[in-house]
Each structure stands twice: as structure tokens, then as C-alpha cells.
Design an enzyme around this catalytic site. Structure first.
Site, PDB file in Angstrom:
ATOM      1  N   GLY A  15     -17.094  -2.046  -6.946  1.00  0.00           N
ATOM      2  CA  GLY A  15     -15.937  -2.931  -7.157  1.00  0.00           C
ATOM      3  C   GLY A  15     -15.668  -3.918  -6.032  1.00  0.00           C
ATOM      4  O   GLY A  15     -16.328  -3.908  -4.970  1.00  0.00           O
ATOM      5  N   ASP A 177      -1.421   1.579   2.526  1.00  0.00           N
ATOM      6  CA  ASP A 177      -0.640   0.360   2.410  1.00  0.00           C
ATOM      7  C   ASP A 177      -1.257  -0.517   3.493  1.00  0.00           C
ATOM      8  O   ASP A 177      -0.973  -0.335   4.679  1.00  0.00           O
ATOM      9  CB  ASP A 177       0.848   0.626   2.700  1.00  0.00           C
ATOM     10  CG  ASP A 177       1.664  -0.636   2.512  1.00  0.00           C
ATOM     11  OD1 ASP A 177       1.114  -1.729   2.740  1.00  0.00           O
ATOM     12  OD2 ASP A 177       2.841  -0.533   2.144  1.00  0.00           O
ATOM     13  N   HIS A 178      -2.140  -1.432   3.090  1.00  0.00           N
ATOM     14  CA  HIS A 178      -2.967  -2.087   4.110  1.00  0.00           C
ATOM     15  C   HIS A 178      -2.120  -2.860   5.122  1.00  0.00           C
ATOM     16  O   HIS A 178      -2.585  -3.148   6.216  1.00  0.00           O
ATOM     17  CB  HIS A 178      -4.053  -2.970   3.478  1.00  0.00           C
ATOM     18  CG  HIS A 178      -3.520  -4.172   2.802  1.00  0.00           C
ATOM     19  ND1 HIS A 178      -3.175  -4.187   1.485  1.00  0.00           N
ATOM     20  CD2 HIS A 178      -3.251  -5.406   3.277  1.00  0.00           C
ATOM     21  CE1 HIS A 178      -2.709  -5.380   1.174  1.00  0.00           C
ATOM     22  NE2 HIS A 178      -2.748  -6.145   2.243  1.00  0.00           N
ATOM     23  N   GLU A 216       2.916 -16.165   0.330  1.00  0.00           N
ATOM     24  CA  GLU A 216       1.527 -16.433  -0.050  1.00  0.00           C
ATOM     25  C   GLU A 216       1.433 -17.870  -0.556  1.00  0.00           C
ATOM     26  O   GLU A 216       2.314 -18.327  -1.290  1.00  0.00           O
ATOM     27  CB  GLU A 216       1.081 -15.485  -1.155  1.00  0.00           C
ATOM     28  CG  GLU A 216       1.090 -14.035  -0.716  1.00  0.00           C
ATOM     29  CD  GLU A 216       0.676 -13.105  -1.840  1.00  0.00           C
ATOM     30  OE1 GLU A 216      -0.505 -12.756  -1.914  1.00  0.00           O
ATOM     31  OE2 GLU A 216       1.546 -12.737  -2.640  1.00  0.00           O
ATOM     32  N   HIS A 240       4.897  -2.882   0.767  1.00  0.00           N
ATOM     33  CA  HIS A 240       4.790  -3.549   2.071  1.00  0.00           C
ATOM     34  C   HIS A 240       6.154  -3.855   2.694  1.00  0.00           C
ATOM     35  O   HIS A 240       6.408  -3.560   3.861  1.00  0.00           O
ATOM     36  CB  HIS A 240       4.012  -4.865   1.951  1.00  0.00           C
ATOM     37  CG  HIS A 240       2.729  -4.742   1.200  1.00  0.00           C
ATOM     38  ND1 HIS A 240       1.878  -3.675   1.372  1.00  0.00           N
ATOM     39  CD2 HIS A 240       2.148  -5.549   0.285  1.00  0.00           C
ATOM     40  CE1 HIS A 240       0.828  -3.840   0.575  1.00  0.00           C
ATOM     41  NE2 HIS A 240       0.967  -4.959  -0.095  1.00  0.00           N
ATOM     42  N   LYS A 340       4.561 -16.044  -4.456  1.00  0.00           N
ATOM     43  CA  LYS A 340       3.239 -16.665  -4.577  1.00  0.00           C
ATOM     44  C   LYS A 340       3.388 -18.166  -4.719  1.00  0.00           C
ATOM     45  O   LYS A 340       4.432 -18.655  -5.168  1.00  0.00           O
ATOM     46  CB  LYS A 340       2.535 -16.122  -5.821  1.00  0.00           C
ATOM     47  CG  LYS A 340       2.049 -14.698  -5.625  1.00  0.00           C
ATOM     48  CD  LYS A 340       0.932 -14.359  -6.565  1.00  0.00           C
ATOM     49  CE  LYS A 340       0.400 -12.975  -6.312  1.00  0.00           C
ATOM     50  NZ  LYS A 340      -0.361 -12.861  -5.060  1.00  0.00           N
TER      51      LYS A 340
END
Ligand code: NAP
Length: 493
Positions: A15, A177-178, A216, A240, A340
Site C-alpha cells: 500500500g 498519531d503521526h 493544508e 491531532h 483544506k
């Protein structure tokens, strides 16, 4: 440097996440000497790939990072591929045989990291089979890394958690949770607990409001299908943003170790005021981007994006006021904002201190001085700035704003470990500090669920902000009502 020993089994090995993030991160750990001889990776997915083909793919993903071909080939030789449909119990015995073989070949001491880099609908099935088919070892460690989203509301998250907990204990589960892997997020603790000037003022006596923006600049791009069922609230706020809130709001932990930090973060999240329907209407606003043309670049209306419903009411923007009902924070709004297709990409935290009670620099002492603002830049550039008032050079007593700024150089930033690299290393070390505990997930969903429920009962008038702006007007009004404004207001790129 202590060499780490483990067998990684990556579900979803073909992936996007595995290719873009996991293989390059493993390679960086290898280059830095954390992984050496004693590691192996099994990639698994339905596609029928051979080991050779899989290694070529892995080599491709690290092409930009390698200096020597020999070194890259040696790294890739640790990778093995096993075609596997995760719903088929039979396949787990094949996987088990391969695991055993690699465990012996590489002397892996039965240490397992299972990385579920695939759709959460399979998490329960995979963990159930890992246990039933006895892939969980008795001797080494067994750690499970799972990707977001963890459920789509409290109930589904609780069900998922129960399924996983039937096979893995809480301390074996590493919920990614990056954001928590980012250098500057981890730096929040340093700002607070290594600097007297800040920690002594980190409360409602000195702080007026805190603003968190995760902006973003791109639209949904290829992720329309997923995003349209999720929206900004579930995609960004539940995880986040509330994690950042908890790090900013928590009490000082007794030590900077996982258990102690989690305890304080959970307490902070428990203090979040869960809103009534009326409060949601007052304190949270949403938006969806519409088409626009800026500097000759045309952006699509969200509803025209690929795999998005033409009458979609999914929000691509959220702003809200979060209140924390405890002694330290009573009365201090935490304003959050994410969206976004906004004007500029960036994540920053602005801590706005209270203004001076009196302005000695104005004739009648009434005109308010600008507040001191501490900004923590998370991405793309990392750093801090502190807005101060100073006297303008020359006659008279006029003040002017001064900005003390430290931004990490591009070189330092590029050397700071990638979030996934950091998180995988933490997991190898058994350090769960930067992963989310179930209690945090549960509490965050409870906060978000009432907002979702309230919104789902109303039909919003979308689109309500043009692409490449900083969101809808109602987001500015939210702060204006309290006498504030968004500190970060980029004019253009
Ligand atoms: P993806 O590109 O669609 O990959 C899904 C993987 O699952 C593929 O390897 C697919 O391979 C495999 N798969 C699907 N059904 C399967 C089955 N029945 N049995 C075995 N394998 C199966 O998704 P992704 O973008 O990598 O995302 C994976 C997870 O990470 C998701 O939870 C996502 O939310 C999360 N995540 C991704 C990113 C990112 O940047 N991509 C960022 C944050 C979080 P086959 O088709 O060969 O079976």
C-alpha cells in the site's frame, strides 16, 4: 548505538503508507545503525508478488536516500513477501511458518512488531487471527502498531478496541498519531518544562487565549472517497488537534516518561467541556471549500472533486473554541482551526498572553498595547517566535512590535527524524509516550461526537469559503465575538 532486534510484519505491505513512509523510515533506522543484522520484514497483502519483486519495490522507495547500492541491496535482502488475504484464516499458518523461519535465520528472539497499514475494518479480524493461529509469541515482545482512524465515533472505537484487546494488552498496542512523532510537538514539553519564564505563566492568570492552526493548502486530491465519509472534524480534530491541546494543557508530569505523560494528558482531556447542542452551535463552525482562481491557478469546488458526492455536506474546515474546565485553564479559550485548500500550508500554535493592564506609552494610558505572543512553528518550518513591544527609536515614547525568532535551518529540519522513523524507533524501544492510549481516544471521541451529532441534524450552506482563503467568515467571527482575532493570518504564499 544499541541494535534493535525484531521481525516486522507489515499488513498492507503493497500500500501507499508502506511505500511512502514505512520502508524509507526503516531504511533511515538501518542507516543510523538501530537496525543492523538482526531484523527482517514480512510484507503481506493480496497481490501475488515474489520476494524479488517486493525487494525491487522497497529499493525504489528508498532510491533518494541511498548512497551505496551495496548497502541498499543488503537492506532490501531482509525483506520477504507473503501473499495473504487477511480474512482467510488458513493464510496465517503460512505466515507463521515464514515468521518462524526468519526468526531462526536472523536470531530475532521472538520479538514481533505487527504493523497494520491497512483499512481499520480489518484490524479486528487480523488481531483475532494472530491470536487464534498462535502468532503471538510467549518469549519475545509482541507489539501492534495501528493506523488511524480509530473508529468513527465513540461507540465504533470502543467496539474496535474490545476486538483488539481480546488479543493484545493495552501496553502492547501502539496507536499511531503521526503528529506526535513531529519534533516540534515533542518540543512543547521542552518549551513548558525547561523554561521558567513560560511555565510560571502557563495559566489563566497570564494567558488570554491559545490558538492552534493546522492548515493544508491542498484539496482532497486522490483521497476524496475516504475524506467524504470522514470530514475535517473526524480526520483532524479528534486526533491531532486534541492531542496538541492535551500537551499544551496538561499539568507537569512527574517525569517525561510514557506512563507519567499519559496520565496527565488523559486528565487534561477529561477536563474538556463536553458541549451541549446549543454550545456546539455557539462555539464550533464548519466550512467547505468552493472553486476559486488565484494567481491564475483554478481550484475545484469540493463537490466537483473525484469520489465526492455532488451534494456533499462534508466539512473541509472546522474552527472551534475548546474550553478546559480546570483550575489552570478556566476562562482561557483554546481556539482551534483546520482546513483544506487554505491559503498557506502550516501548523502553528500561538500562545497569546494577557495585555498590560495599563499602557504608559499612550497619552491617556487607555490604548491597549499589543499582547506578547509565543508562537511554536510545527511545520513546514520548525521553530519559535516571541512577539514583544519595544520602544521605537527616536524621540517620543512610541512603541513598536519586535519579533524574536528562531527557525531551524532547512538543514536542521531535514535532519530531524521523520515522524514515522521516530515512532517506529519508539515502538522498538517499547516507549509508548508518543502514541495514544485508549483512554485518550475515548475521551476525544466523546468530545467530538456531540459536535458531529449536532451538525448531522442541520443542513449547512456549502460551499462557504473560497479555496486559498483562510476559511469561512464565521471562523473570524468566532474570535471577534470574544474580542480576539486569528494571530496567524497569512496574506498569500
Ligand atoms: P492503501 O494504499 O489502500 O493500502 C491498503 C493495503 O491493504 C494494500 O496493501 C492492499 O493490498 C491491502 N489489502 C486490502 N485488502 C486486503 C485484504 N483483504 N487482505 C490483505 N491485504 C489487503 O492504503 P494506505 O493509504 O496505505 O493506508 C493504510 C492505512 O494507513 C489506513 O488505515 C489509512 O487510513 C492509514 N493512513 C495512511 C496514510 C497515507 O499517507 N497513505 C496516512 C495516515 C494514515 P492488496 O490490494 O494487494 O491486497
Amino acid at each position: 548505538m544499541e541494535e534493535k532486534i525484531a521481525l516486522f510484519t507489515i499488513f498492507g505491505g503493497t500500500g501507499d503508507l508502506a511505500r511512502r513512509k514505512l520502508y524509507p523510515s526503516l531504511y533511515r533506522l538501518y542507516k543510523k545503525g538501530f537496525l543492523n543484522k538482526k531484523f527482517a520484514v514480512i510484507g503481506t497483502a493480496r497481490r501475488e508478488w515474489s520476494d524479488e519483486y517486493y525487494r525491487e519495490i522497497v529499493l525504489d522507495t528508498i532510491a533518494d536516500l541511498t548512497e551505496s547500492k551495496e548497502d541498499a541491496l543488503e537492506f532490501a535482502s531482509h525483506f520477504y513477501y507473503q501473499a495473504h488475504n487477511v480474512t482467510d484464516a488458513e493464510h496465517y499458518s503460512t505466515l507463521k511458518q515464514l515468521s518462524k523461519k526468519l526468526n531462526d535465520t536472523y536470531q530475532l528472539e521472538d520479538n514481533h512488531i505487527y504493523y497494520l497499514a491497512m483499512s481499520p475494518q480489518f484490524f479486528g479480524t487480523i488481531t483475532e487471527h494472530l491470536k487464534d493461529q498462535e502468532l503471538i509469541s510467549d518469549t519475545g515482545f509482541n507489539r501492534l502498531i495501528i493506523e488511524k482512524p480509530f473508529g468513527h465515533d465513540y461507540e465504533s472505537a470502543a467496539t474496535l478496541n474490545e476486538q483488539i484487546r481480546a488479543s493484545f494488552k493495552e501496553e502492547q498496542i501502539y496507536r499511531i498519531d503521526h503528529y506526535l512523532g513531529k519534533e516540534m510537538i515533542q518540543n512543547i514539553s521542552a518549551v513548558r518544562f525547561a523554561n521558567t519564564i513560560f511555565e510560571s505563566m502557563w495559566n489563566n492568570r497570564y494567558i488570554d487565549n491559545i490558538q492552534i492552526t493546522l492548515s493544508e493548502s491542498l484539496g482532497v486530491e486522490e483521497r476524496g472517497g475516504y475524506y467524504d465519509t470522514s470530514g475535517a472534524l473526524r480526520d483532524m480534530v479528534q486526533n491531532h488537534i486534541l492531542q496538541v491541546v492535551s500537551l499544551l494543557a496538561m499539568e507537569p508530569p512527574i517525569e517525561l516518561k510514557d506512563e507519567a505523560i499519559r496520565e496527565e494528558k488523559i486528565k487534561a482531556l477529561r477536563s474538556l467541556r463536553i458541549y451541549s447542542k446549543e454550545e456546539v452551535q455557539k462555539y464550533f463552525v464548519r466550512g467547505q471549500y468552493g472553486a476559486s482562481t488565484v494567481d491564475g491557478v483554478t481550484s475545484l469546488d469540493y463537490r466537483e472533486e473525484k469520489n465526492v458526492a455532488p451534494d456533499s455536506t462534508t466539512e473541509t474546515f472546522v474552527a472551534g473554541k475548546v474550553l478546559i474546565d480546570n483550575f489552570r485553564w478556566a476562562g482561557v479559550p483554546f481556539y482551534i482551526r483546520t482546513g483544506k485548500n487554505l491559503r498557506q500550508k502550516g501548523t502553528q500554535i500561538n500562545i497569546q498572553f494577557k495585555s498590560m493592564p495599563l499602557n504608559l506609552f499612550s497619552d491617556d494610558h487607555t490604548e491597549a498595547l499589543e499582547p506578547n505572543v509565543l508562537t511554536i512553528y510545527i511545520q513546514p518550518t520548525e521553530g519559535f517566535s516571541l512577539q514583544l513591544n519595544s520602544k521605537k527609536i527616536g524621540p517620543g515614547l512610541e512603541t513598536e512590535l519586535l519579533n524574536l525568532k528562531h527557525k531551524n535551518s532547512a538543514e536542521t529540519s531535514s535532519n530531524s527524524p521523520e515522524a514515522y522513523e521516530k515512532l517506529i524507533l519508539d515502538c522498538l524501544n517499547g516507549d509508548a509516550t508518543n502514541f495514544t492510549h485508549w483512554d485518550e481516544v475515548a475521551q476525544s471521541w466523546k468530545f467530538v461526537d456531540v459536535i458531529r451529532d449536532t451538525w448531522d441534524q442541520e443542513t449547512p450552506e456549502f460551499p462557504n469559503y473560497p479555496s486559498k482563503s483562510m476559511g469561512p467568515v464565521c471562523s473570524d467571527e468566532l474570535l471577534e465575538k470574544d474580542g480576539f482575532k486569528w494571530f496567524w493570518n497569512p496574506k498569500s504564499n
